[in-house]
Enzyme design. Structure first.
Site, PDB file in Angstrom:
ATOM      1  N   ASP A 159      -6.057  -2.754  -3.841  1.00  0.00           N
ATOM      2  CA  ASP A 159      -7.242  -2.008  -4.309  1.00  0.00           C
ATOM      3  C   ASP A 159      -8.418  -2.953  -4.534  1.00  0.00           C
ATOM      4  O   ASP A 159      -9.057  -2.963  -5.579  1.00  0.00           O
ATOM      5  CB  ASP A 159      -6.916  -1.221  -5.594  1.00  0.00           C
ATOM      6  CG  ASP A 159      -6.415  -2.117  -6.715  1.00  0.00           C
ATOM      7  OD1 ASP A 159      -6.025  -3.268  -6.432  1.00  0.00           O
ATOM      8  OD2 ASP A 159      -6.429  -1.668  -7.873  1.00  0.00           O
ATOM      9  N   TYR A 172      -2.069   4.575  -2.673  1.00  0.00           N
ATOM     10  CA  TYR A 172      -2.802   3.326  -2.456  1.00  0.00           C
ATOM     11  C   TYR A 172      -3.013   3.029  -0.971  1.00  0.00           C
ATOM     12  O   TYR A 172      -3.705   2.074  -0.632  1.00  0.00           O
ATOM     13  CB  TYR A 172      -2.095   2.156  -3.150  1.00  0.00           C
ATOM     14  CG  TYR A 172      -2.334   2.119  -4.640  1.00  0.00           C
ATOM     15  CD1 TYR A 172      -1.882   3.139  -5.459  1.00  0.00           C
ATOM     16  CD2 TYR A 172      -3.020   1.066  -5.242  1.00  0.00           C
ATOM     17  CE1 TYR A 172      -2.096   3.116  -6.833  1.00  0.00           C
ATOM     18  CE2 TYR A 172      -3.236   1.033  -6.612  1.00  0.00           C
ATOM     19  CZ  TYR A 172      -2.775   2.056  -7.394  1.00  0.00           C
ATOM     20  OH  TYR A 172      -2.996   2.017  -8.755  1.00  0.00           O
ATOM     21  N   ALA A 213       0.878  -1.184   0.000  1.00  0.00           N
ATOM     22  CA  ALA A 213       0.000   0.000   0.000  1.00  0.00           C
ATOM     23  C   ALA A 213       0.909   1.226   0.000  1.00  0.00           C
ATOM     24  O   ALA A 213       1.221   1.799   1.044  1.00  0.00           O
ATOM     25  CB  ALA A 213      -0.914  -0.005   1.214  1.00  0.00           C
ATOM     26  N   HIS A 269      -7.721 -14.939 -14.690  1.00  0.00           N
ATOM     27  CA  HIS A 269      -8.070 -13.524 -14.886  1.00  0.00           C
ATOM     28  C   HIS A 269      -9.554 -13.382 -15.250  1.00  0.00           C
ATOM     29  O   HIS A 269     -10.026 -14.019 -16.201  1.00  0.00           O
ATOM     30  CB  HIS A 269      -7.206 -12.943 -16.004  1.00  0.00           C
ATOM     31  CG  HIS A 269      -7.184 -11.445 -16.048  1.00  0.00           C
ATOM     32  ND1 HIS A 269      -8.317 -10.700 -16.292  1.00  0.00           N
ATOM     33  CD2 HIS A 269      -6.177 -10.559 -15.875  1.00  0.00           C
ATOM     34  CE1 HIS A 269      -7.994  -9.408 -16.281  1.00  0.00           C
ATOM     35  NE2 HIS A 269      -6.699  -9.300 -16.022  1.00  0.00           N
ATOM     36  N   GLU A 291       2.976  -9.265 -13.691  1.00  0.00           N
ATOM     37  CA  GLU A 291       1.930 -10.237 -14.073  1.00  0.00           C
ATOM     38  C   GLU A 291       2.377 -11.061 -15.294  1.00  0.00           C
ATOM     39  O   GLU A 291       2.083 -12.249 -15.393  1.00  0.00           O
ATOM     40  CB  GLU A 291       0.619  -9.518 -14.365  1.00  0.00           C
ATOM     41  CG  GLU A 291      -0.533 -10.453 -14.699  1.00  0.00           C
ATOM     42  CD  GLU A 291      -1.858  -9.711 -14.802  1.00  0.00           C
ATOM     43  OE1 GLU A 291      -2.516  -9.528 -13.755  1.00  0.00           O
ATOM     44  OE2 GLU A 291      -2.224  -9.294 -15.921  1.00  0.00           O
ATOM     45  N   ASP A 327     -14.566  -7.954 -10.913  1.00  0.00           N
ATOM     46  CA  ASP A 327     -14.811  -6.516 -11.003  1.00  0.00           C
ATOM     47  C   ASP A 327     -16.239  -6.382 -11.504  1.00  0.00           C
ATOM     48  O   ASP A 327     -16.609  -7.015 -12.505  1.00  0.00           O
ATOM     49  CB  ASP A 327     -13.816  -5.896 -11.998  1.00  0.00           C
ATOM     50  CG  ASP A 327     -13.944  -4.382 -12.055  1.00  0.00           C
ATOM     51  OD1 ASP A 327     -15.089  -3.886 -12.158  1.00  0.00           O
ATOM     52  OD2 ASP A 327     -12.908  -3.697 -12.011  1.00  0.00           O
TER      53      ASP A 327
HETATM   54  C1  4YA Z   1      -7.189  -4.380 -13.776  1.00  0.00           C
HETATM   55  O1  4YA Z   1      -8.145  -6.000 -17.079  1.00  0.00           O
HETATM   56  C2  4YA Z   1      -7.712  -2.987 -13.348  1.00  0.00           C
HETATM   57  O2  4YA Z   1      -6.794  -1.986 -13.740  1.00  0.00           O
HETATM   58  C3  4YA Z   1      -9.063  -2.713 -13.991  1.00  0.00           C
HETATM   59  O3  4YA Z   1      -9.600  -1.514 -13.445  1.00  0.00           O
HETATM   60  C4  4YA Z   1     -10.048  -3.859 -13.676  1.00  0.00           C
HETATM   61  O4  4YA Z   1     -10.324  -3.913 -12.294  1.00  0.00           O
HETATM   62  C5  4YA Z   1      -9.440  -5.188 -14.147  1.00  0.00           C
HETATM   63  O5  4YA Z   1      -8.167  -5.384 -13.525  1.00  0.00           O
HETATM   64  C6  4YA Z   1     -10.332  -6.368 -13.818  1.00  0.00           C
HETATM   65  O6  4YA Z   1      -4.697  -8.021 -19.800  1.00  0.00           O
HETATM   66  C7  4YA Z   1     -13.961  -3.538 -16.156  1.00  0.00           C
HETATM   67  C8  4YA Z   1     -12.530  -3.355 -16.514  1.00  0.00           C
HETATM   68  C9  4YA Z   1     -12.088  -4.193 -17.670  1.00  0.00           C
HETATM   69  C10 4YA Z   1     -10.601  -4.337 -17.718  1.00  0.00           C
HETATM   70  C11 4YA Z   1     -10.243  -5.702 -18.208  1.00  0.00           C
HETATM   71  C12 4YA Z   1      -8.748  -5.893 -18.363  1.00  0.00           C
HETATM   72  C13 4YA Z   1      -6.765  -5.736 -17.105  1.00  0.00           C
HETATM   73  O7  4YA Z   1      -6.126  -6.841 -17.725  1.00  0.00           O
HETATM   74  C14 4YA Z   1      -4.714  -6.731 -17.811  1.00  0.00           C
HETATM   75  C15 4YA Z   1      -4.161  -7.953 -18.522  1.00  0.00           C
HETATM   76  C16 4YA Z   1      -4.112  -6.579 -16.439  1.00  0.00           C
HETATM   77  O8  4YA Z   1      -4.336  -7.748 -15.679  1.00  0.00           O
HETATM   78  C17 4YA Z   1      -4.729  -5.391 -15.725  1.00  0.00           C
HETATM   79  O9  4YA Z   1      -4.233  -5.354 -14.398  1.00  0.00           O
HETATM   80  C18 4YA Z   1      -6.250  -5.524 -15.695  1.00  0.00           C
HETATM   81  O10 4YA Z   1      -6.844  -4.326 -15.157  1.00  0.00           O
HETATM   82  N1  UDP Z   2       0.634  -0.290  -5.741  1.00  0.00           N
HETATM   83  C1  UDP Z   2       0.821   0.602  -4.696  1.00  0.00           C
HETATM   84  N2  UDP Z   2       1.083   1.929  -4.988  1.00  0.00           N
HETATM   85  C2  UDP Z   2       1.132   2.394  -6.241  1.00  0.00           C
HETATM   86  C3  UDP Z   2       0.923   1.484  -7.315  1.00  0.00           C
HETATM   87  C4  UDP Z   2       0.676   0.150  -7.016  1.00  0.00           C
HETATM   88  O1  UDP Z   2       0.771   0.229  -3.538  1.00  0.00           O
HETATM   89  O2  UDP Z   2       1.355   3.606  -6.430  1.00  0.00           O
HETATM   90  C5  UDP Z   2       0.408  -1.713  -5.433  1.00  0.00           C
HETATM   91  C6  UDP Z   2      -0.984  -1.959  -4.849  1.00  0.00           C
HETATM   92  O3  UDP Z   2      -0.936  -3.043  -3.968  1.00  0.00           O
HETATM   93  C7  UDP Z   2      -1.776  -2.275  -6.102  1.00  0.00           C
HETATM   94  C8  UDP Z   2      -0.768  -3.124  -6.877  1.00  0.00           C
HETATM   95  O4  UDP Z   2       0.492  -2.482  -6.623  1.00  0.00           O
HETATM   96  O5  UDP Z   2      -2.986  -2.946  -5.801  1.00  0.00           O
HETATM   97  C9  UDP Z   2      -1.019  -3.255  -8.389  1.00  0.00           C
HETATM   98  O6  UDP Z   2      -1.323  -2.027  -8.984  1.00  0.00           O
HETATM   99  P1  UDP Z   2      -2.804  -1.686  -9.496  1.00  0.00           P
HETATM  100  O7  UDP Z   2      -3.770  -2.243  -8.503  1.00  0.00           O
HETATM  101  O8  UDP Z   2      -2.877  -0.224  -9.795  1.00  0.00           O
HETATM  102  O9  UDP Z   2      -2.898  -2.519 -10.838  1.00  0.00           O
HETATM  103  P2  UDP Z   2      -4.267  -2.949 -11.577  1.00  0.00           P
HETATM  104  O10 UDP Z   2      -4.928  -3.953 -10.682  1.00  0.00           O
HETATM  105  O11 UDP Z   2      -5.088  -1.726 -11.747  1.00  0.00           O
HETATM  106  O12 UDP Z   2      -3.772  -3.502 -12.838  1.00  0.00           O
HETATM  107 MN    MN Z   3      -5.316  -3.761  -8.584  1.00  0.00          MN
END
Ligand code: 4YA
Ligand code: UDP
Ligand code: MN
Length: 344
Positions: free
Chosen positions: A205, A118, A114, A225, A295, A318
């Protein structure tokens, strides 16, 4: 003319009361709305495509059928077993009482970053974990933050410990996210082996919204995913450039996993984080960064080191995603965020 208008208007108190009733009604709507968003269990049964049900086996003590026709098809994630016989955990596929007894001495860690903005997600994350994550078990939260002194501690049940650790605040969000792997290499080697048996790594988050318990424990565990679970493997967002250490060739890979929730035995997470951290460093030397940072490296690792247990998208969801009708329980939900705002 003015006088006539005034007479036609209702008395002022009436207007005020109407307004009050309207505001209460609106507030009611909003509350109902959050209720719907955070509804724990979907009541209507899941309807599988005919093609899948035609060739399937009813399993005793399991509410989901074993599908016989999913290999290398885009519906593989809907099954209860992978091609290498790793269970895919869905609602109704496990007996929680048996598992709770097996794990009555098990110590579980929950690792979370965090950093910077965050920090705002941390308290809701921890409070929801107190409600739903490994309730009744021994849990240690490993929280990494640049603001140790700003952390508000949640009310915690007995047997649960909160550890706060300092971590650097990288400027780029991608670097914060990737630093998790480096941090894991240190903690899974030195400290965690003495303190816990299993480690679960999560994004902050998110909130727990329904039961997440010992059914998720295993040697090496990853979550499918939620946005890609019905995709053909060709559509998975693996890193496809051979120059990156996260490269996954076309034709390889079973599922696309999300780095927002994975785990395993501490020594397995040590091996995993070492491999991913090394890959990240190699890429840095070449001045490249994998498409989805750690990832991508995680996914590459899991192509060649198959998880022993797989979590269905019930374990990362989500509410904005399509295909929610396949997801009975939304156990771990993404909190809506303004990406630009929190990452700056
Ligand atoms: C993350 O997802 C978050 O940044 C998004 O806000 C959302 O929560 C998602 O997870 C589930 O291809 C309704 C949102 C649709 C977004 C679908 C795509 C993204 O997929 C990527 C891989 C990464 O895993 C991102 O972290 C993910 O976005
Ligand atoms: N994170 C954080 N500070 C930041 C960016 C990322 O602590 O400024 C950590 C936090 O645990 C976050 C994780 O890294 O949940 C992955 O980033 P984020 O959730 O933004 O990715 P997303 O899920 O949107 O792809
Ligand atoms: Mn996240």
């Amino acid at each position: 003319m003015h006088g006539t208008w005034k007479k036609m208007l209702p008395p002022r108190s009436y207007v005020i009361w109407t307004l009050v009733v309207f505001i209460v009604f609106l507030a009611g709507l909003c509350i109902q709305n959050t209720d719907r968003v955070f509804q724990a269990k979907q009541e209507q049964p899941i309807v599988f495509p005919d093609r899948l049900v035609e060739k399937s086996i009813e399993l005793e003590h399991c509410e989901r059928k074993l599908l016989l026709n999913t290999v290398k098809k885009r519906t593989m994630a809907l099954n209860v077993l992978s091609t290498w016989l790793a269970p895919i955990i869905w609602d109704g596929t496990y007996d929680i009482n048996v598992l709770n007894n097996q794990h009555n001495e098990t110590r579980i860690g929950l690792f979370v970053f965090a950093v910077k903005k965050y920090i705002r997600f941390l308290l809701p994350f921890l409070e929801s974990a107190e409600r739903y994550f490994m309730v009744g078990h021994k849990v240690t939260y490993y929280v990494f933050t640049d603001k140790v002194n700003d952390v508000v501690k949640p009310k915690m049940a007995e047997g649960r410990i909160l550890q706060l650790h300092d971590v650097a605040a990288d400027q780029r969000w991608q670097d914060v996210s990737m630093r998790r792997m480096e941090t894991l290499t240190v903690f899974t080697k030195e400290r965690m082996p003495k303190e816990i048996d299993y480690l679960v790594c999560a994004d902050v988050d998110m909130v727990f919204n329904d039961h997440v318990g010992v059914e998720i424990l295993g040697d090496l565990v990853a979550t499918i995913h939620p946005a890609l679970f019905l995709f053909e493997p060709e559509g998975f967002t693996y890193e496809r450039r051979p120059i990156s250490a996260a490269y996954v060739p076309h034709g390889q890979g079973d599922f696309y996993y999300m780095a927002a929730l994975y785990g395993g035995k501490v020594d397995e997470i040590y091996k995993l984080s070492m491999a991913c951290h090394k890959g990240i460093e190699e890429d840095k030397k070449k001045d490249i960064e994998a498409l989805w940072q750690e990832e991508s490296h995680l996914n590459r690792y899991l192509v060649y080191n198959k998880p022993t247990k797989i979590l269905s998208p019930e374990y990362i969801w989500d509410t904005d995603l399509p295909n929610g009708e396949f997801i009975k329980r939304k156990r771990f939900l993404a909190v809506r965020k303004n990406h630009q705002e929190v990452r700056n």
